[in-house]
Design a protein around this motif. Structure first.
Motif, PDB file in Angstrom:
ATOM      1  N   THR A 155       0.832  -1.203   0.000  1.00  0.00           N
ATOM      2  CA  THR A 155       0.000   0.000   0.000  1.00  0.00           C
ATOM      3  C   THR A 155       0.866   1.252   0.000  1.00  0.00           C
ATOM      4  O   THR A 155       0.588   2.234  -0.699  1.00  0.00           O
ATOM      5  CB  THR A 155      -0.934   0.005   1.219  1.00  0.00           C
ATOM      6  OG1 THR A 155      -1.790  -1.143   1.158  1.00  0.00           O
ATOM      7  CG2 THR A 155      -1.782   1.268   1.258  1.00  0.00           C
ATOM      8  N   GLU A 156       1.943   1.244   0.779  1.00  0.00           N
ATOM      9  CA  GLU A 156       2.838   2.399   0.830  1.00  0.00           C
ATOM     10  C   GLU A 156       3.511   2.637  -0.520  1.00  0.00           C
ATOM     11  O   GLU A 156       3.669   3.784  -0.945  1.00  0.00           O
ATOM     12  CB  GLU A 156       3.886   2.195   1.926  1.00  0.00           C
ATOM     13  CG  GLU A 156       3.319   2.307   3.334  1.00  0.00           C
ATOM     14  CD  GLU A 156       4.375   2.200   4.408  1.00  0.00           C
ATOM     15  OE1 GLU A 156       4.035   2.407   5.584  1.00  0.00           O
ATOM     16  OE2 GLU A 156       5.544   1.907   4.074  1.00  0.00           O
ATOM     17  N   ARG A 157       3.912   1.560  -1.178  1.00  0.00           N
ATOM     18  CA  ARG A 157       4.546   1.728  -2.491  1.00  0.00           C
ATOM     19  C   ARG A 157       3.574   2.329  -3.501  1.00  0.00           C
ATOM     20  O   ARG A 157       3.951   3.142  -4.350  1.00  0.00           O
ATOM     21  CB  ARG A 157       5.048   0.366  -2.998  1.00  0.00           C
ATOM     22  CG  ARG A 157       6.325  -0.117  -2.349  1.00  0.00           C
ATOM     23  CD  ARG A 157       6.926  -1.281  -3.108  1.00  0.00           C
ATOM     24  NE  ARG A 157       6.033  -2.436  -3.123  1.00  0.00           N
ATOM     25  CZ  ARG A 157       6.036  -3.404  -2.221  1.00  0.00           C
ATOM     26  NH1 ARG A 157       6.894  -3.340  -1.220  1.00  0.00           N
ATOM     27  NH2 ARG A 157       5.203  -4.416  -2.323  1.00  0.00           N
ATOM     28  N   THR A 158       2.301   1.940  -3.379  1.00  0.00           N
ATOM     29  CA  THR A 158       1.298   2.414  -4.338  1.00  0.00           C
ATOM     30  C   THR A 158       0.916   3.869  -4.088  1.00  0.00           C
ATOM     31  O   THR A 158       0.814   4.677  -5.016  1.00  0.00           O
ATOM     32  CB  THR A 158       0.034   1.537  -4.276  1.00  0.00           C
ATOM     33  OG1 THR A 158       0.390   0.183  -4.578  1.00  0.00           O
ATOM     34  CG2 THR A 158      -1.017   2.024  -5.258  1.00  0.00           C
ATOM     35  N   HIS A 159       0.726   4.220  -2.822  1.00  0.00           N
ATOM     36  CA  HIS A 159       0.189   5.542  -2.485  1.00  0.00           C
ATOM     37  C   HIS A 159       1.237   6.525  -1.958  1.00  0.00           C
ATOM     38  O   HIS A 159       0.949   7.718  -1.816  1.00  0.00           O
ATOM     39  CB  HIS A 159      -0.936   5.401  -1.460  1.00  0.00           C
ATOM     40  CG  HIS A 159      -2.088   4.577  -1.944  1.00  0.00           C
ATOM     41  ND1 HIS A 159      -2.989   5.038  -2.885  1.00  0.00           N
ATOM     42  CD2 HIS A 159      -2.469   3.312  -1.645  1.00  0.00           C
ATOM     43  CE1 HIS A 159      -3.893   4.099  -3.129  1.00  0.00           C
ATOM     44  NE2 HIS A 159      -3.602   3.037  -2.398  1.00  0.00           N
ATOM     45  N   GLY A 160       2.430   6.023  -1.646  1.00  0.00           N
ATOM     46  CA  GLY A 160       3.491   6.915  -1.191  1.00  0.00           C
ATOM     47  C   GLY A 160       3.281   7.475   0.190  1.00  0.00           C
ATOM     48  O   GLY A 160       3.921   8.457   0.566  1.00  0.00           O
ATOM     49  N   LYS A 161       2.372   6.881   0.990  1.00  0.00           N
ATOM     50  CA  LYS A 161       2.109   7.360   2.345  1.00  0.00           C
ATOM     51  C   LYS A 161       2.302   6.216   3.328  1.00  0.00           C
ATOM     52  O   LYS A 161       2.002   5.063   3.021  1.00  0.00           O
ATOM     53  CB  LYS A 161       0.677   7.901   2.466  1.00  0.00           C
ATOM     54  CG  LYS A 161       0.411   9.145   1.638  1.00  0.00           C
ATOM     55  CD  LYS A 161      -1.023   9.620   1.842  1.00  0.00           C
ATOM     56  CE  LYS A 161      -1.318  10.864   1.026  1.00  0.00           C
ATOM     57  NZ  LYS A 161      -2.718  11.336   1.212  1.00  0.00           N
ATOM     58  N   ARG A 162       2.802   6.554   4.520  1.00  0.00           N
ATOM     59  CA  ARG A 162       3.002   5.546   5.563  1.00  0.00           C
ATOM     60  C   ARG A 162       1.660   4.946   5.982  1.00  0.00           C
ATOM     61  O   ARG A 162       0.676   5.677   6.162  1.00  0.00           O
ATOM     62  CB  ARG A 162       3.713   6.167   6.756  1.00  0.00           C
ATOM     63  CG  ARG A 162       3.987   5.198   7.894  1.00  0.00           C
ATOM     64  CD  ARG A 162       5.055   5.720   8.829  1.00  0.00           C
ATOM     65  NE  ARG A 162       6.378   5.596   8.206  1.00  0.00           N
ATOM     66  CZ  ARG A 162       7.515   5.985   8.802  1.00  0.00           C
ATOM     67  NH1 ARG A 162       7.471   6.559   9.996  1.00  0.00           N
ATOM     68  NH2 ARG A 162       8.662   5.844   8.183  1.00  0.00           N
ATOM     69  N   THR A 163       1.645   3.623   6.126  1.00  0.00           N
ATOM     70  CA  THR A 163       0.425   2.901   6.488  1.00  0.00           C
ATOM     71  C   THR A 163       0.611   2.244   7.840  1.00  0.00           C
ATOM     72  O   THR A 163       1.546   1.477   8.041  1.00  0.00           O
ATOM     73  CB  THR A 163       0.104   1.822   5.431  1.00  0.00           C
ATOM     74  OG1 THR A 163       0.012   2.432   4.152  1.00  0.00           O
ATOM     75  CG2 THR A 163      -1.193   1.111   5.757  1.00  0.00           C
TER      76      THR A 163
END
Length: 321
Positions: free
Chosen positions: A301-309
């Motif tokens: 998810t982080e790689r896709t959206h660039g935000k910490r999950t």
């Protein structure tokens, strides 16, 4: 801090039994003048230990984490009884930090299909003779009445207790080495991590029930100074399993004890537990987990959206495997 003159101080007495008692100075006394006796395991007593097995999960080799950058210089190598920096025990291994004198990380293999029940008794904590006593944090940090810091097992006592009873019994004893301990507030040690591996174990394949677990402290420059040690503000855990549908899965967790450390007293509800990404653990610890992040949904998810999950866990049922 416990002091020992050097390697020869241990080696002189390590010839007859699996453990010996040696006399060291206690830093809790003025000028460190009081002598106390501590138990040290002989280096040769660890012969034949399998340690952490990278090939434990069928078809999915997972090596120990690799320290990166300047962290490589903080790894304590064995002083005697072997080469390298991996301290091998029964079904688990630890890697010691030079600067913190506690585990940088540990790795354990759990076989739920072969688990044994061994009641906890008053097993003494020991120093590992493959290192100097001065390389390890001992009871100076934990002793004294009403001290709320526990000797926090990094490899939980129950995790490596599996296989033939003799092997399981040895694994139980092996967990009581200071190289497997870090200062933890009692509630973190006794409650927060308690059910996590068992919960995830129930999500593994019935014909396997195998879990690989890595655990360690998050070292920061502003950790809490206490009795000559720096108490970590948080701890992490990375778990790898093959799920009941045959899918490799890796998940990561972090628990904070920062709120309670301000007064070194127990505060109910001060321990926040999060499911986080393996990428975040890598960033915080300077450890590389190889390609484990590929099997972690939070990292994807982080790689896709660039935000910490991250997700706060109010119960184990909220864990996403």
């Amino acid at each position: 801090m416990l002091h020992l003159g050097g390697a020869d101080g241990i080696a002189e007495g390590l010839e007859a039994a699996e453990t010996v008692e040696i006399e060291v100075a206690s830093a809790l006394e003025a000028a460190g003048t009081k002598k106390i006796r501590v138990q040290v395991s002989k280096p040769e007593s660890f012969a034949g230990r399998d340690g952490y097995r990278p090939d434990f999960l069928d078809g999915w080799p997972i090596p120990l984490p690799e320290p990166q950058g300047s962290l490589k210089n903080d790894v304590r190598r064995l002083r005697r009884g072997g080469d390298g920096y991996e301290l091998k025990y029964q079904h688990f291994s630890t890697v010691q930090s030079i600067s913190r004198r506690m585990p940088m990380f540990v790795g354990v293999n759990i076989d739920g299909s072969k688990e044994r029940k061994i009641v906890r008794t008053s097993t003494p904590w020991r120093f590992d003779g493959r290192l100097d006593v001065a390389d390890q944090i001992g009871d100076d940090v934990y002793s004294e009445e009403n001290n709320v810091l526990d000797r926090g097992h990094m490899v939980r006592r129950e995790d490596p207790i599996w296989g033939p009873m003799k092997t399981a019994a040895q694994a139980n004893i092996d967990t009581f080495h200071f190289t497997n301990a870090a200062p933890q507030m009692a509630a973190v040690n006794q409650r927060t991590w308690l059910g996590l591996e068992q919960y995830i174990l129930r999500n593994t394949r019935d014909d396997n029930m195998a879990v690989t677990v890595f655990t360690g402290p998050v070292f920061t420059d502003d950790d809490f100074p206490y009795r000559g040690a720096l108490v970590p503000k948080s701890f992490w855990k990375v778990v790898a399993v093959v799920t009941d549908d045959g899918r490799p899965s890796a998940t990561a967790y972090e628990v904070s004890q920062e709120s309670a450390l301000s007064a070194l007293e127990f505060v109910f509800g001060a321990y926040q537990t999060f499911q986080v990404s393996i990428r975040e653990i890598e960033e915080k610890t300077s450890l590389s987990f190889g390609d484990l992040a590929k099997y972690d949904g939070f990292s994807a998810t982080e790689r896709t959206h660039g935000k910490r999950t991250r997700a706060r866990l109010e119960s184990l049922e909220m864990v996403r495997v």
